[in-house]
Design an enzyme around this catalytic site. Structure first.
Site, PDB file in Angstrom:
ATOM      1  N   SER A  62       0.982  -0.902   0.331  1.00 19.72           N
ATOM      2  CA  SER A  62       0.104   0.543  -0.145  1.00 19.72           C
ATOM      3  C   SER A  62       0.968   0.929   0.195  1.00 19.72           C
ATOM      4  O   SER A  62       1.469   0.832   1.029  1.00 19.72           O
ATOM      5  CB  SER A  62      -0.995  -0.142   1.052  1.00 19.72           C
ATOM      6  OG  SER A  62      -1.351  -1.313   1.364  1.00 19.72           O
TER       7      SER A  62
HETATM    8  N1  SAM Z   1      -0.665  -4.664   4.086  1.00 20.31           N
HETATM    9  C1  SAM Z   1       0.144  -5.457   2.638  1.00 20.31           C
HETATM   10  C2  SAM Z   1       1.559  -4.743   2.754  1.00 20.31           C
HETATM   11  O1  SAM Z   1       1.979  -4.341   4.041  1.00 20.31           O
HETATM   12  O2  SAM Z   1       2.099  -5.395   2.285  1.00 20.31           O
HETATM   13  C3  SAM Z   1      -0.556  -5.106   1.610  1.00 20.31           C
HETATM   14  C4  SAM Z   1      -1.980  -5.302   1.179  1.00 20.31           C
HETATM   15  S1  SAM Z   1      -2.470  -6.013   0.187  1.00 20.31           S
HETATM   16  C5  SAM Z   1      -2.892  -4.151  -0.443  1.00 20.31           C
HETATM   17  C6  SAM Z   1      -3.918  -7.395   0.202  1.00 20.31           C
HETATM   18  C7  SAM Z   1      -3.150  -8.180   0.231  1.00 20.31           C
HETATM   19  O3  SAM Z   1      -4.485  -9.208   0.472  1.00 20.31           O
HETATM   20  C8  SAM Z   1      -2.347  -9.192  -0.516  1.00 20.31           C
HETATM   21  O4  SAM Z   1      -1.662  -9.404  -0.302  1.00 20.31           O
HETATM   22  C9  SAM Z   1      -3.948  -9.969  -0.997  1.00 20.31           C
HETATM   23  O5  SAM Z   1      -3.239 -11.165  -1.932  1.00 20.31           O
HETATM   24  C10 SAM Z   1      -4.526 -10.383   0.617  1.00 20.31           C
HETATM   25  N2  SAM Z   1      -5.691 -10.839   0.515  1.00 20.31           N
HETATM   26  C11 SAM Z   1      -6.736 -10.624   0.199  1.00 20.31           C
HETATM   27  N3  SAM Z   1      -7.557 -11.834   0.915  1.00 20.31           N
HETATM   28  C12 SAM Z   1      -7.127 -12.572   1.669  1.00 20.31           C
HETATM   29  C13 SAM Z   1      -7.767 -13.021   2.764  1.00 20.31           C
HETATM   30  N4  SAM Z   1      -8.749 -13.860   2.691  1.00 20.31           N
HETATM   31  N5  SAM Z   1      -7.034 -13.848   3.859  1.00 20.31           N
HETATM   32  C14 SAM Z   1      -5.642 -13.034   3.294  1.00 20.31           C
HETATM   33  N6  SAM Z   1      -5.318 -12.290   2.449  1.00 20.31           N
HETATM   34  C15 SAM Z   1      -5.865 -11.837   1.535  1.00 20.31           C
END
Ligand code: SAM
Length: 218
Positions: A62
């Site tokens: 993000s």
């Molecule tokens: N916080 C992260 C960072 O610092 O890099 C960025 C997160 S990214 C915007 C969103 C993440 O949520 C992705 O890696 C995606 O694969 C994950 N995601 C989506 N649905 C999910 C779920 N049900 N459980 C766990 N992770 C999930």
């Protein structure tokens, strides 16, 4: 190895403090965590820019301001146990690891979780535990959590996350349609849950049993 300290100072001054983030602990964490080390080397030069950066599997780390804002809204204290849903690169987990006693972070893509785990180990974090699974269901083995944060957007707040909040706990996540959302802040008092809204945001979808159906965008 390049430290990117000057870039980090500039990021904090012009993207974070200039936009109104005031929490000194959040600012200190963002000044000290080496954000570039959570990206592949070819993307290091983008690490301190004012935007999200792609990390593979259609996912992003993000934008720095959004990480700072969500972390400030979360009001993390030193003794807290925190759940971070959507590990992605592991950067948000590292920021939380600077602020809280214990962090559990859960990611649905095993490869992203493994890369994040390695980066967090290399940086010496011993209070951050990376799990693979559907974070819309929370992570019951370590519940309850004083704080929960999700960096992927849901159509509505997942009930398992509310249920895994400790008494007095706080949850921050983006909620809305697939393409535009608001940050919601939930707090728990006994069996009562209160909600307030923060700014409009755009996040990748939280895909899982208590989130969106389907697969990731490319
Ligand atoms: N916080 C992260 C960072 O610092 O890099 C960025 C997160 S990214 C915007 C969103 C993440 O949520 C992705 O890696 C995606 O694969 C994950 N995601 C989506 N649905 C999910 C779920 N049900 N459980 C766990 N992770 C999930």
């Amino acid at each position: 190895m390049e430290s990117y300290q000057a870039e980090r100072e500039r990021m904090v001054k012009y993207q974070i403090e200039a936009r109104g983030i005031k929490d000194k602990r959040v600012i200190k964490a963002m000044q000290s965590v080496p954000r570039h080390l959570f990206l592949p080397k070819e993307s290091w030069s983008y690490a301190y820019g004012d935007s999200p950066v792609r990390i593979g599997r259609g996912q992003t780390i993000s934008q720095p301001y959004i990480v700072a804002l969500m972390t400030e809204l979360l009001e993390v204290q030193e003794a807290h146990r925190v759940l971070d849903v959507g590990t992605g690169s592991g950067y948000q987990a590292a920021i939380l690891g600077e602020l809280a006693a214990e962090v559990h972070t859960i990611e649905r893509h095993p490869e992203l979780a493994e890369t994040a785990r390695q980066h967090l180990i290399d940086l010496g974090y011993q209070n951050i535990h990376v799990h693979v699974g559907d974070g819309t269901l929370g992570y019951p083995p370590a519940a309850f959590y004083d704080r929960i944060i999700a960096a992927a957007s849901a159509p509505r707040v997942p009930d398992p996350l509310l249920q895994q909040l400790a008494e007095g706990g706080r949850l921050v996540l983006p909620v809305g349609s697939r393409f535009s959302q608001h940050l919601e802040v939930w707090t728990r008092q006994g069996e009562k849950f209160k909600k307030s809204n923060s700014i409009p945001v755009v996040f990748v979808p939280l895909i899982g049993e208590a989130g969106w159906d389907g697969d990731d965008p490319d």
